[in-house]
Design a protein around this motif. Sequence first.
Motif, PDB file in Angstrom:
ATOM      1  N   PHE A 185      72.205 -47.078 -53.569  1.00  0.00           N
ATOM      2  CA  PHE A 185      71.553 -48.388 -53.550  1.00  0.00           C
ATOM      3  C   PHE A 185      71.425 -48.847 -52.097  1.00  0.00           C
ATOM      4  O   PHE A 185      72.349 -48.680 -51.297  1.00  0.00           O
ATOM      5  CB  PHE A 185      72.383 -49.443 -54.282  1.00  0.00           C
ATOM      6  CG  PHE A 185      72.456 -49.288 -55.774  1.00  0.00           C
ATOM      7  CD1 PHE A 185      71.540 -48.524 -56.474  1.00  0.00           C
ATOM      8  CD2 PHE A 185      73.464 -49.941 -56.492  1.00  0.00           C
ATOM      9  CE1 PHE A 185      71.615 -48.400 -57.854  1.00  0.00           C
ATOM     10  CE2 PHE A 185      73.550 -49.832 -57.867  1.00  0.00           C
ATOM     11  CZ  PHE A 185      72.630 -49.053 -58.550  1.00  0.00           C
ATOM     12  N   TYR A 186      70.268 -49.440 -51.764  1.00  0.00           N
ATOM     13  CA  TYR A 186      70.152 -50.231 -50.538  1.00  0.00           C
ATOM     14  C   TYR A 186      69.544 -51.577 -50.919  1.00  0.00           C
ATOM     15  O   TYR A 186      68.469 -51.639 -51.526  1.00  0.00           O
ATOM     16  CB  TYR A 186      69.262 -49.589 -49.467  1.00  0.00           C
ATOM     17  CG  TYR A 186      69.113 -50.501 -48.255  1.00  0.00           C
ATOM     18  CD1 TYR A 186      70.053 -50.460 -47.236  1.00  0.00           C
ATOM     19  CD2 TYR A 186      68.088 -51.446 -48.171  1.00  0.00           C
ATOM     20  CE1 TYR A 186      69.966 -51.322 -46.141  1.00  0.00           C
ATOM     21  CE2 TYR A 186      68.003 -52.313 -47.091  1.00  0.00           C
ATOM     22  CZ  TYR A 186      68.936 -52.248 -46.083  1.00  0.00           C
ATOM     23  OH  TYR A 186      68.853 -53.121 -45.020  1.00  0.00           O
ATOM     24  N   GLY A 187      70.234 -52.655 -50.551  1.00  0.00           N
ATOM     25  CA  GLY A 187      69.705 -53.989 -50.784  1.00  0.00           C
ATOM     26  C   GLY A 187      69.680 -54.771 -49.493  1.00  0.00           C
ATOM     27  O   GLY A 187      70.627 -54.684 -48.691  1.00  0.00           O
ATOM     28  N   HIS A 188      68.607 -55.544 -49.288  1.00  0.00           N
ATOM     29  CA  HIS A 188      68.476 -56.318 -48.062  1.00  0.00           C
ATOM     30  C   HIS A 188      68.531 -57.802 -48.372  1.00  0.00           C
ATOM     31  O   HIS A 188      67.767 -58.305 -49.204  1.00  0.00           O
ATOM     32  CB  HIS A 188      67.160 -55.990 -47.358  1.00  0.00           C
ATOM     33  CG  HIS A 188      67.121 -56.443 -45.933  1.00  0.00           C
ATOM     34  ND1 HIS A 188      67.665 -55.701 -44.911  1.00  0.00           N
ATOM     35  CD2 HIS A 188      66.656 -57.584 -45.363  1.00  0.00           C
ATOM     36  CE1 HIS A 188      67.517 -56.353 -43.768  1.00  0.00           C
ATOM     37  NE2 HIS A 188      66.918 -57.508 -44.018  1.00  0.00           N
ATOM     38  N   SER A 189      69.446 -58.514 -47.722  1.00  0.00           N
ATOM     39  CA  SER A 189      69.617 -59.950 -47.911  1.00  0.00           C
ATOM     40  C   SER A 189      69.906 -60.232 -49.388  1.00  0.00           C
ATOM     41  O   SER A 189      70.899 -59.731 -49.917  1.00  0.00           O
ATOM     42  CB  SER A 189      68.384 -60.703 -47.391  1.00  0.00           C
ATOM     43  OG  SER A 189      68.655 -62.079 -47.229  1.00  0.00           O
TER      44      SER A 189
END
Length: 238
Positions: free
Chosen positions: A70-74
């Motif tokens: 997973f990559y999540g931004h803000s």
Amino acid sequence: MRLFVFHHAGGSPAAYFGWRRQLAGETEVVPVRLPGRGQDGRSPRYHDMATLIEALAEDLGPDLEGPHAFYGHSMGALAAYRLTRLRARRGERLPDRLMVGAFAAPHLFHGFHHTRRSDEELKDWLLAMSATPTALAALIDDSDRLSSTILARLRADLGLCAGVRETEPASPPLACPVHVFAGTEDPLVPVADAARWSLYSDAPTTLHEIPGGHFFPRESKAIFFRTLRSALRPVCNC
């Protein structure tokens, strides 16, 4: 190896379409569309994070049985973390890497309090998050209709985050490695607050400081993707 990517507040899966080209041949990038948000941007939305994550777990569940990260931004970092936490409680497979960008450790996050500001005030606040505000302003001001759509979506997403409260790191810690990406000039998320993600996992936590503001993947693209590939390499053996 599949990399599920979760967009920032006011964003959409389109924010990650360029990632497919950047990671071509290495990783399959899967932009996540949040439940309740259709392609027209006008679908009914969830109004609390817990209910949204439950729906997201149902939507993505069948796709999370194989190797993935997973990559999540803000806001996306909060969604990715909450989804990982839910799957841990259920005894389901966790991501091989949880990667969070531009977000403080959850117990240091105190919500976004900008939902009642005017559109102009909200836009000024958004531009202040960027080390390259001119480029971001051009994107927002592409047309009056686009500007209105982006700001309405941003306002709704900030409201979604505002109700999230964690007073201390959740227990038990996660069992998956965590990679934390922080902008060195981010006025919203001090690097020290991002570093406290180390409290959330028993596995190694790695802090990556990227030049730029809150939108450092766009501002320092070469450095960011080089760092991201390095973070993914032990997982995908590429």
